[in-house]
Design a protein around this motif. Structure first.
Motif, PDB file in Angstrom:
ATOM      1  N   GLN A 373      38.046  36.037  39.550  1.00  0.00           N
ATOM      2  CA  GLN A 373      39.467  36.402  39.566  1.00  0.00           C
ATOM      3  C   GLN A 373      39.701  37.843  39.978  1.00  0.00           C
ATOM      4  O   GLN A 373      40.828  38.236  40.257  1.00  0.00           O
ATOM      5  CB  GLN A 373      40.075  36.168  38.173  1.00  0.00           C
ATOM      6  CG  GLN A 373      40.015  34.726  37.717  1.00  0.00           C
ATOM      7  CD  GLN A 373      40.739  33.789  38.666  1.00  0.00           C
ATOM      8  OE1 GLN A 373      41.886  34.046  39.062  1.00  0.00           O
ATOM      9  NE2 GLN A 373      40.072  32.705  39.063  1.00  0.00           N
ATOM     10  N   SER A 374      38.637  38.638  40.033  1.00  0.00           N
ATOM     11  CA  SER A 374      38.766  40.044  40.398  1.00  0.00           C
ATOM     12  C   SER A 374      37.837  40.346  41.566  1.00  0.00           C
ATOM     13  O   SER A 374      36.872  39.606  41.812  1.00  0.00           O
ATOM     14  CB  SER A 374      38.392  40.946  39.220  1.00  0.00           C
ATOM     15  OG  SER A 374      36.996  40.851  38.943  1.00  0.00           O
ATOM     16  N   LYS A 378      34.190  38.581  42.470  1.00  0.00           N
ATOM     17  CA  LYS A 378      33.900  37.963  43.766  1.00  0.00           C
ATOM     18  C   LYS A 378      32.717  38.653  44.446  1.00  0.00           C
ATOM     19  O   LYS A 378      31.893  38.000  45.096  1.00  0.00           O
ATOM     20  CB  LYS A 378      35.136  38.038  44.665  1.00  0.00           C
ATOM     21  CG  LYS A 378      36.227  37.034  44.343  1.00  0.00           C
ATOM     22  CD  LYS A 378      37.393  37.193  45.296  1.00  0.00           C
ATOM     23  CE  LYS A 378      38.424  36.096  45.125  1.00  0.00           C
ATOM     24  NZ  LYS A 378      37.944  34.771  45.596  1.00  0.00           N
TER      25      LYS A 378
END
Length: 435
Positions: A373-374, A378
């Motif tokens: 999600q950040s 990633k």
């Protein structure tokens, strides 16, 4: 015309199709450190085609091109050429054709971008004045190439630069440029340790001095260096990557071998850690009653890469004007290591100012579907350097040519009276043996 616009127009004049072809060719024909013969010929030929004076065989397989274009400052740009002993699994149509060897760290891209930048600057001579030195360096992965080129007269046989520049592709969404002022890459040392015990039968440990037990104690105790001896605000890593001992389950061997990597962000911190490694290894051997002392040897070391504040501001500023502020990021220092800063040492022991930055190169389609999600989440889930799956987006080539062209123009136009190069005293850059 603004400097940023000039840089973009000059960069657009490079032969993009030829640079992409060169990149694919280099990727398909990787060469290990010190054996970059074919790659060096490709670079030499490409630079000569632009009317650049070239010299082969500098520091082994290194190539140096000099583009003199009137009075002014001298800027050196460097690209590394060597590949890694990695078996490729990228699925690219131009995958490595050499068994067990791959350009898994992007040096093929760096080399192609160097040639593209040379094309842009050679074809746009009327827009700038000064001298640009193009360095295609061998053996970065082994930490030997930069030192070999410097010892082979890089700063005596060729114009002494006022500033050094280098860039490296990385994981992360393509289109960004990552700048860090100050420490950007860690100092590193690879250490080989041999623990001497007394071998014997596995059923009679009381008649032996077991080097496996000593080695295990060393591994555990070494972890306390960063946890208990280094200030929490500092950054350091001590990793035991190799532990080898014995030949049979029922035999206590006479020796055990350990391989370490030590990384930190300054010379002082590195010296502190290396001293702690020596102390712990010797103490554990003595505590176990070993009658022969351990062998401790640094087999490879690279200094920290510490960007010059003024040059960092200069390059980040031109990139901001070229690409927009939303494309410029500061990821902070990394614990990887480079030998680029070895090129900064002058014959009289001073350090030339330099700046080293990153070009994220993960294809957007790959980045978008990566778990997390950040950005940091990633980042850990996309193929990165040294991975057999590393497959940068080729669009980074043109982006890199533009980034380097802009940086060179910015440094060629620095007001020499207002911002004369401020060489600093050099730290001790070489490794050696620990007594």
């Amino acid at each position: 015309m603004s400097l940023a616009r000039t840089a973009l127009e000059l960069a657009a004049a490079h032969d993009s199709a030829a640079i992409h072809h060169l990149y694919r060719d280099l990727h398909a024909h990787p060469e290990l450190s010190g054996a970059e013969h074919r790659t060096a010929v490709r670079v030499f030929t490409a630079l000569r085609a632009e009317g650049i004076e070239c010299t082969e065989g500098v520091g082994g397989t290194g190539v140096v091109g000099v583009l003199a274009n009137g009075p002014g400052r001298t800027v050196l740009i460097r690209a590394d050429m060597d590949a890694l002993p990695v078996t490729e699994n990228s699925g690219l149509p131009y995958e490595s054709t050499v068994d067990g060897v791959m350009h898994a760290c992007g040096h093929d891209a760096h080399t192609a971008m160097l040639v593209g930048t040379a094309q842009a600057l050679a074809r746009g001579r009327r827009h700038w004045s000064g001298t640009v030195v193009f360095v295609a360096q061998p053996a970065e992965e082994t930490g030997e190439g930069a030192l070999a080129m410097r010892k082979d007269g890089l700063h005596g046989r060729f114009p002494l630069p006022d500033v050094l520049l280098a860039q490296h592709i990385s994981a992360g969404p393509i289109g960004l440029v990552a700048h860090v002022a100050g420490p950007v890459l860690a100092a590193s040392a690879s250490i080989d340790i041999v623990v001497h015990g007394r071998g014997g039968h596995g059923s009679r440990p009381d008649t032996t001095t077991d080097p496996v037990v000593i080695g295990a104690a060393i591994v555990g105790r070494l972890q306390s260096i960063v946890a208990r001896e280094i200030a929490p605000r500092a950054t350091a890593v001590v990793t035991v990557g190799r532990f080898r001992a014995g030949t049979a389950n029922n035999v206590i061997p006479a020796t055990a071998e350990l391989g370490l990597t030590v990384r930190s962000t300054s010379r002082e911190l590195q010296e502190q850690i290396l001293a702690a490694v020596q102390r712990i290894v010797r103490a554990e051997c003595e505590a176990a009653g070993a009658t022969t002392g351990p062998e401790i040897r640094i087999v490879k070391s690279m200094p920290a890469t510490v960007n010059d504040a003024r040059v960092s501001r200069s390059v980040a500023d031109i990139h901001t004007r070229m690409f927009g502020s939303t494309r410029i990021i500061d990821p902070g220092p990394a614990m990887g290591s480079e030998d680029f800063s070895e090129l900064a040492l002058t014959p009289n022991g001073q350090v030339i100012p330099y700046h080293y930055w990153f070009l994220p190169s993960t294809p957007i389609a790959v980045w978008d579907v990566a778990p997390g999600q950040s950005p940091m989440a990633k980042f850990g889930n996309v193929p990165s350097a040294h991975s057999p799956n590393f497959a940068p987006d080729p669009a980074v080539l043109d982006h890199g040519v533009a980034a380097m062209t802009g940086a060179v123009l910015a440094e060629l136009t620095v007001d020499p009276e207002r911002s004369r190069p401020k060489y600093r005293a050099a730290p001790e850059l070489s490794g050696g043996h620990l007594a």
